[in-house]
Scaffold this motif. Structure first.
Motif, mmCIF file in Angstrom:
data_model
loop_
_atom_site.group_PDB
_atom_site.id
_atom_site.type_symbol
_atom_site.label_atom_id
_atom_site.label_comp_id
_atom_site.label_asym_id
_atom_site.label_seq_id
_atom_site.Cartn_x
_atom_site.Cartn_y
_atom_site.Cartn_z
ATOM 1 N N ASP A 180 0.810 -1.367 0.001
ATOM 2 C CA ASP A 180 0.094 -0.053 -0.015
ATOM 3 C C ASP A 180 0.747 1.347 0.010
ATOM 4 N N TYR A 181 1.882 1.267 0.886
ATOM 5 C CA TYR A 181 2.816 2.618 0.892
ATOM 6 C C TYR A 181 3.484 2.585 -0.514
ATOM 7 N N ALA A 182 4.000 1.449 -1.022
ATOM 8 C CA ALA A 182 4.569 1.367 -2.213
ATOM 9 C C ALA A 182 3.530 2.105 -3.519
ATOM 10 N N ASN A 183 2.499 1.393 -3.388
ATOM 11 C CA ASN A 183 1.824 2.125 -4.649
ATOM 12 C C ASN A 183 1.341 3.554 -4.488
ATOM 13 N N ARG A 184 1.215 4.111 -3.084
ATOM 14 C CA ARG A 184 0.803 5.496 -2.924
ATOM 15 C C ARG A 184 2.083 6.533 -3.090
ATOM 16 N N LEU A 185 3.153 5.958 -2.961
ATOM 17 C CA LEU A 185 4.393 6.741 -3.165
ATOM 18 C C LEU A 185 4.674 6.732 -4.673
ATOM 19 N N ASN A 186 4.425 5.772 -5.377
ATOM 20 C CA ASN A 186 4.510 5.473 -6.883
ATOM 21 C C ASN A 186 3.386 6.523 -7.674
ATOM 22 N N GLY A 187 2.267 6.642 -6.939
ATOM 23 C CA GLY A 187 1.119 7.461 -7.679
ATOM 24 C C GLY A 187 0.506 6.226 -8.542
ATOM 25 N N ASN A 188 0.591 4.906 -8.345
ATOM 26 C CA ASN A 188 0.126 4.071 -9.299
ATOM 27 C C ASN A 188 -0.462 2.952 -8.349
ATOM 28 N N PRO A 189 -1.833 2.785 -8.491
ATOM 29 C CA PRO A 189 -2.490 1.562 -7.745
ATOM 30 C C PRO A 189 -2.003 0.186 -8.296
ATOM 31 N N GLN A 190 -1.629 0.157 -9.415
ATOM 32 C CA GLN A 190 -1.290 -1.185 -9.668
ATOM 33 C C GLN A 190 -2.534 -2.130 -9.950
ATOM 34 N N ASN A 191 -3.775 -1.504 -10.468
ATOM 35 C CA ASN A 191 -5.002 -2.388 -10.230
ATOM 36 C C ASN A 191 -4.872 -3.553 -11.144
ATOM 37 N N THR A 192 -4.542 -3.148 -12.480
ATOM 38 C CA THR A 192 -4.294 -4.273 -13.333
ATOM 39 C C THR A 192 -3.372 -5.458 -13.102
ATOM 40 N N GLY A 193 -2.109 -4.753 -12.678
ATOM 41 C CA GLY A 193 -1.026 -5.872 -12.226
ATOM 42 C C GLY A 193 -1.553 -6.801 -11.101
ATOM 43 N N ASN A 215 4.243 -5.912 -21.302
ATOM 44 C CA ASN A 215 4.743 -4.532 -20.918
ATOM 45 C C ASN A 215 4.535 -4.218 -19.565
ATOM 46 N N LEU A 216 3.297 -4.396 -19.276
ATOM 47 C CA LEU A 216 2.867 -4.110 -17.839
ATOM 48 C C LEU A 216 3.582 -4.828 -16.746
ATOM 49 N N CYS A 217 3.817 -6.203 -17.112
ATOM 50 C CA CYS A 217 4.690 -6.856 -15.918
ATOM 51 C C CYS A 217 6.053 -6.481 -16.057
ATOM 52 N N LYS A 218 6.785 -5.963 -16.985
ATOM 53 C CA LYS A 218 8.065 -5.390 -17.195
ATOM 54 C C LYS A 218 8.264 -4.280 -16.307
ATOM 55 N N LYS A 219 7.041 -3.464 -16.518
ATOM 56 C CA LYS A 219 7.159 -2.201 -15.720
ATOM 57 C C LYS A 219 6.996 -2.577 -14.220
ATOM 58 N N LEU A 220 6.079 -3.256 -13.629
ATOM 59 C CA LEU A 220 5.630 -3.350 -12.511
ATOM 60 C C LEU A 220 6.519 -4.413 -11.501
ATOM 61 N N PHE A 221 6.952 -5.608 -12.395
ATOM 62 C CA PHE A 221 7.477 -6.488 -11.642
ATOM 63 C C PHE A 221 9.064 -6.847 -12.213
ATOM 64 N N ASN A 222 9.568 -6.141 -13.139
ATOM 65 C CA ASN A 222 10.710 -6.278 -13.971
ATOM 66 C C ASN A 222 10.924 -7.792 -14.313
ATOM 67 N N GLN A 223 9.744 -8.205 -14.847
ATOM 68 C CA GLN A 223 9.544 -9.658 -15.310
ATOM 69 C C GLN A 223 8.507 -9.744 -16.427
ATOM 70 N N THR A 224 8.880 -10.533 -17.526
ATOM 71 C CA THR A 224 7.783 -10.834 -18.304
ATOM 72 C C THR A 224 6.512 -11.452 -17.948
ATOM 73 N N ALA A 225 5.584 -11.444 -18.464
ATOM 74 C CA ALA A 225 4.288 -12.097 -18.190
ATOM 75 C C ALA A 225 4.634 -13.432 -18.147
ATOM 76 N N SER A 226 5.366 -14.056 -18.824
ATOM 77 C CA SER A 226 5.759 -15.424 -18.799
ATOM 78 C C SER A 226 6.355 -15.835 -17.636
ATOM 79 N N GLU A 227 7.369 -15.012 -17.162
ATOM 80 C CA GLU A 227 8.211 -15.339 -15.990
ATOM 81 C C GLU A 227 7.480 -15.157 -14.696
ATOM 82 N N VAL A 228 6.401 -14.403 -14.678
ATOM 83 C CA VAL A 228 5.546 -14.178 -13.571
ATOM 84 C C VAL A 228 4.797 -15.470 -13.402
ATOM 85 N N ILE A 229 4.426 -15.750 -14.390
ATOM 86 C CA ILE A 229 3.420 -17.297 -14.453
ATOM 87 C C ILE A 229 4.366 -18.373 -14.219
#
Length: 272
Positions: free
Chosen positions: A158-171, A202-216
């Motif tokens: 929650d702190y991270a999302n507020r500081l980044n100004g991005n709720p990361q809802n889709t992620g 692209n979203l996963c790379k931005k949020l998690f530094n991983q591709t969607a396949s890597e997250v899965i």
């Protein structure tokens, strides 16, 4: 020729997770890295600097640092430090039945430093103190420990999302979908989210530094390891459960990510 950076392993004699107060004698350390675990350090007192992958972070409490696997870091602390340390081995994430812990840690994957709002510092310190107390008790209860740990991780995301100004809802929705219905196909999740696979990637790379396949893959491999060690399900049944087209494809997938076939992993039952 430069010397190899030493690898420090604090988990050889520890359980899969450890919580402790920060060592007040640890003021100056040499550059080193950890290759088997994630370390979370929460400073409530002390001044100095934390050098992480050649970047200089000021220790100005309340502040929290994440030292991820294979990151090089060292401390230069000028005044007596106060705070807490959580060390998390990969095997803990593979065996915990609370999947939300994995999800929340993944949300924090790309963060090295998190400055805590001053009005929230006392509450977070109380949670860390309670977690440490439960861990150090003579008969720690997993449900209580993981309940407190989950509240801490919820607060940090929650702190991270507020500081980044991005709720990361889709992620976050993507991670929740994986936890609820684990499948190997990126397109399956992209279509459910009304996105193209490329946009999800692209979203996963931005949020998690991983591709969607890597997250899965990270979720799938953990789930497979859990099923191999703690159930008697046949390898073919596990492949079917995770929507692989055939068992041979599943075996290749698992070996590509672990270096072992499912059969060998189950036989050796390694601890990572």
């Amino acid at each position: 020729m430069k010397e190899d950076i030493p690898v420090v392993d604090k988990t050889s004699s520890l359980a899969a997770i450890k919580v402790a107060k920060f060592d007040v004698n640890k003021r100056y350390t040499k550059p080193h890295k950890h290759n088997k675990y994630l370390e979370i350090v929460f400073f409530t007192g002390g001044e100095g600097h934390h050098f992480l992958d050649l970047k200089n972070y000021k220790i100005d409490p309340p502040v929290l640092f994440f030292i991820h696997k294979n990151q090089v870091h060292h401390w230069e602390i000028n005044t007596a430090p106060r705070g807490y340390v959580i060390i998390i081995k990969e095997s803990y994430l593979e065996t915990t039945k609370d999947k939300s812990i994995n999800t929340r840690l993944l949300q924090l994957n790309g963060i090295n430093e998190l400055r805590i709002p001053s009005e929230k510092a006392g509450q977070l310190e109380n949670l860390f103190r309670a977690l440490c107390h439960e861990f150090e008790g003579s008969h720690p209860k997993t449900a209580i420990f993981e309940g407190i740990f989950n509240v801490i991780l919820m607060s940090l995301t929650d702190y991270a999302n507020r500081l980044n100004g991005n709720p990361q809802n889709t992620g976050l929705l993507f991670l929740n979908m994986i936890s609820a219905d684990l499948k190997v196909n990126v397109r399956h999740y992209a279509e459910t989210l009304n996105m193209t696979p490329q946009n999800l990637n692209n979203l996963c790379k931005k949020l998690f530094n991983q591709t969607a396949s890597e997250v899965i893959a990270r979720h799938i491999i953990k789930e497979v390891k859990y099923l191999l060690v703690y159930t008697d399900l046949a390898v073919a049944d596990i492949a079917c459960k995770l929507s692989f087209q055939d068992t041979s494809n599943f075996i290749r997938y698992f070996k590509r990510h672990t270096g072992l076939t499912p059969f060998k992993y189950r036989k050796t039952d390694p601890e990572h």
